[in-house]
Design an enzyme around this catalytic site. Sequence first.
Site, PDB file in Angstrom:
ATOM      1  N   GLN A  64       0.838  -1.201   0.000  1.00 23.02           N
ATOM      2  CA  GLN A  64       0.000   0.000   0.000  1.00 23.02           C
ATOM      3  C   GLN A  64       0.874   1.251   0.000  1.00 23.02           C
ATOM      4  OE1 GLN A  64      -3.274  -0.713   3.194  1.00 23.02           O
ATOM      5  NE2 GLN A  64      -1.677  -2.222   3.577  1.00 23.02           N
ATOM      6  N   HIS A  71      -1.425   1.459  -4.587  1.00 23.68           N
ATOM      7  CA  HIS A  71      -1.722   2.888  -4.569  1.00 23.68           C
ATOM      8  C   HIS A  71      -0.779   3.689  -5.461  1.00 23.68           C
ATOM      9  CE1 HIS A  71      -3.731   2.096  -0.408  1.00 23.68           C
ATOM     10  NE2 HIS A  71      -4.522   1.801  -1.405  1.00 23.68           N
ATOM     11  N   THR A 118       0.907  -3.189   8.746  1.00 21.51           N
ATOM     12  CA  THR A 118      -0.386  -2.648   8.324  1.00 21.51           C
ATOM     13  C   THR A 118      -1.518  -3.296   9.111  1.00 21.51           C
ATOM     14  OG1 THR A 118      -1.950  -2.409   6.488  1.00 21.51           O
ATOM     15  CG2 THR A 118      -0.502  -4.321   6.407  1.00 21.51           C
TER      16      THR A 118
END
Length: 253
Positions: free
Chosen positions: A102, A120, A190
């Site tokens: 991410q 992303h 995360t």
Amino acid sequence: MADDLLIRLADEIRASKKTIALTGAGISVESGIPDFRSAGGLWSRYDPEEYAHIDGFHRDPVKIWNMLREIIAVIRAAEPNPGHCALAELEEMGYLSSVITQNVDGLHQAAGSRRVIEFHGSNRYLICLRCGYRGETEAFDTDATVPRCPQCDAVLKPDVVFFGEPIPGDAMREAFEEARQADLVLVIGTSAVVFPASSIPSTARDRGARVVEINLEETPLTGRISDYIIQAPAGEALPQVVALLRERLGGEE
Ligand SMILES: [Zn+2]
């Protein structure tokens, strides 16, 4: 640190047919890139609803570059840490199929990881929303200027996913294909609460994969989706796992 769990993880990686890693901001904090959502972070100074939304960029790209240049300067100064390097080593050893991240800092690639799926996008590239130009961020002076398209003079945008923009289709497809085939998922740095990252561990688990967290704090996955959590910085835990794997390989020869 919980050495038993590190040994268990090393053995599971060794036995696994396909291991994938899902990484987030936590792994790059050790490289000096702060989590923008943390207290005092970027989002406390710049309203993300405006600065991180594609509509804000369309309205006033020059203004949004006040924030973007800060991000790019931080990323430029950052280097991969032992956590990134250990994942690259695992791939090199044939023990890791891919890193799904991410993060937009490019540090996995800088560490030597080859198969990196960026959910992303990446700050390593700038794109032109008008004509489709794409070039390396390094080629532009983002500290002193607002970078403009060499082809059409529009203000360039980092090739990252802003709020209001879709996740790149290729990344989605590849990531979920990896998740469906994996039998071991490492969730690193995360809490995996934001879609689509949130669906990777559960997609794999639904098909029988084991899920192991390396996170400083427990997350919504802990005790529900993950089999266990190694509560340690990735930069400490992962190199130890690699060392344990190398020990075991050495013993076989
Ligand atoms: Zn252009």
